[in-house]
Design a protein around this motif. Structure first.
Motif, PDB file in Angstrom:
ATOM      1  N   VAL A 355       3.780 -12.054   2.117  1.00 12.96           N
ATOM      2  CA  VAL A 355       2.884 -10.907   1.949  1.00 12.96           C
ATOM      3  C   VAL A 355       1.723 -10.951   2.947  1.00 12.96           C
ATOM      4  CG1 VAL A 355       1.209  -9.851   0.348  1.00 12.96           C
ATOM      5  CG2 VAL A 355       3.483 -10.501  -0.457  1.00 12.96           C
ATOM      6  N   TYR A 376       3.953  -6.135  -3.372  1.00 10.29           N
ATOM      7  CA  TYR A 376       3.241  -6.091  -2.086  1.00 10.29           C
ATOM      8  C   TYR A 376       4.187  -5.844  -0.909  1.00 10.29           C
ATOM      9  CZ  TYR A 376      -1.092  -7.255  -4.353  1.00 10.29           C
ATOM     10  OH  TYR A 376      -2.209  -7.196  -5.155  1.00 10.29           O
ATOM     11  N   LYS A 380       2.508  -2.989   0.907  1.00 17.12           N
ATOM     12  CA  LYS A 380       1.845  -3.370   2.156  1.00 17.12           C
ATOM     13  C   LYS A 380       2.758  -3.178   3.364  1.00 17.12           C
ATOM     14  CE  LYS A 380      -0.597  -7.234   4.350  1.00 17.12           C
ATOM     15  NZ  LYS A 380       0.162  -8.214   5.082  1.00 17.12           N
TER      16      LYS A 380
END
Ligand code: F3S
Length: 399
Positions: A355, A376, A380
């Motif tokens: 991550v 994530y 992300k």
């Protein structure tokens, strides 16, 4: 807010620029949250270590603190960095990123932080005692410290954790106080939960079901007969990610569990909730995972042993990251697990994780056993995800 003479002196600048800045941050937080005083901490864990998250502005703040005489007053460890400090090239990290990441680590080193970059500091030498007041800033580790160890910490941000490190203090509010550690939501588990991936799914299910009760949920979980360290760290990561929880109790398992009664507010978790949570994180569908990762939160030595046993005599055919802390990797080296794993073609990504490393755009779909990593990876990096049992994740890498 009442400050001691020493704390007032820090605020007045008598202990240097960094201690003054630190005390300013803590005093401001204390007055926002109604703390009456500061309390001494015994341990700090700082987040926001990856240059990918910090950027130049964050790095400037850190170097300012280091040049302002900031020194860790208590044991201070760091969250994962954006790369394996020794093997970043092997993982395909760009050289410019590596240079900036090294500047971040130098600033922390100058301040006396232990540059053990891990989200499981409790497996790598930063293990507080029951009842200790600490200042940790990594949501999964905060939940683990409060719930499983019985230490006391709020969910700090990077700057407030650094402020606690250079002053040795934190404002006395939130989870440092008995009143805020009382459970306020009974969670009845009506199905058996097994393995890290199911404990992660449980955290997602409970986190989302408890949303309607507002923030600051302290679950009181019944119906779990036993849970391993690895299953509990997975639950902590997931409950913190999906429910914002920083503390839960499980009677018979967590150290404060037996001193409380079940609260009146109540939810039930059935097998269907676990299955729904798993399905919601399986977005890969027709898209074959091209990136495999285990170690969110960072792997224990027992998990690495299991990976070595599964990979012995096999070759991986996909990019497979094994993420852990440097001290745990060193134990794996001594026990021969690293050799087996590296001979299979899998890669240790020590000091970092899937991550916080700068890998956006490099892969399309991640397979993992971690509900937090799925969240994530998608939010992300825009990856599709596959949440699978631990063994299945390892085998996915080989075919
Ligand atoms: Fe740790 Fe990275 Fe997961 S910091 S908890 S491995 S997102």
């Amino acid at each position: 807010m009442q400050l001691t003479k020493e704390e007032q002196a820090m605020l007045d600048g008598a202990h240097g620029r960094a201690a003054r800045k630190g005390m300013e941050i803590l005093a401001a937080l204390g007055s926002i949250y109604g703390a009456e005083r500061m309390i001494k901490v015994t341990s700090v864990q700082i987040s926001g270590v990856s240059y990918d998250n910090l950027g130049e502005a964050g790095l400037k703040f850190l170097t300012g603190m280091a040049e302002g005489g900031g020194k860790a007053k208590v044991l201070t460890t760091l969250n994962p960095a954006g790369m394996d400090i020794q093997n970043w090239q092997y993982l395909g990290i760009p050289a410019e990123f590596a240079r900036n990441q090294e500047r971040v680590l130098q600033a922390f080193e100058k301040m006396g932080a232990v540059t053990t970059c891990t989200c499981t500091p409790y497996l790598a030498g930063n293990l507080p005692n029951f009842g200790d007041h600490i200042a940790w800033a990594e949501s999964s580790a905060v939940c683990y410290a409060n719930s499983i160890i019985g230490a006391r910490t709020n969910r700090e941000g990077g700057p407030s954790a650094l402020a606690a490190s250079v002053t040795g203090r934190t404002p006395m509010y939130g989870l440092h106080l008995d009143t805020n550690r009382v459970p306020n939501l009974a969670v009845e588990i009506k199905t058996e939960i097994n393995g890290t991936f199911e404990f992660g799914a449980l955290g997602k299910a409970v986190g989302e079901m408890s949303e309607k009760f507002g923030p600051k949920i302290v679950p009181y979980i019944r119906g779990i007969g036993q849970a391993s360290l690895e299953e509990l760290k997975s639950l902590c990561a997931s409950l913190a990610t999906y429910g914002g929880a920083a503390l839960f109790h499980i009677p018979g398992i967590t150290p404060e569990g037996d001193k409380h009664q079940a609260p009146g507010r109540r939810i039930e978790v059935q097998r269907s909730h676990i299955e729904e949570a798993i399905e919601s994180l399986n977005s890969e569908q027709d898209l074959e995972a091209d990136f495999i990762s285990l170690g969110c939160p960072h792997l224990s030595i027992d998990e690495i042993k299991r990976i070595a046993q599964l990979l012995e005599g096999r070759q991986v055919v996909k990019e497979f990251w094994i993420t852990t802390s440097r001290p745990v990797k060193q134990i794996a080296d001594r026990l021969g697990y690293s050799k087996i794993i590296e001979e299979s073609g899998a890669k240790f990504a020590t000091d970092t994780c899937c991550v916080v490393a700068p890998i956006k755009g490099r892969f399309r779909a991640l397979a993992t056993d971690s509900a937090k990593a799925c969240y994530y990876a998608s939010a992300k990096n825009g990856f599709k995800t596959s949440l699978l049992p631990f063994e299945e994740v390892v085998l996915r890498a080989t075919r």
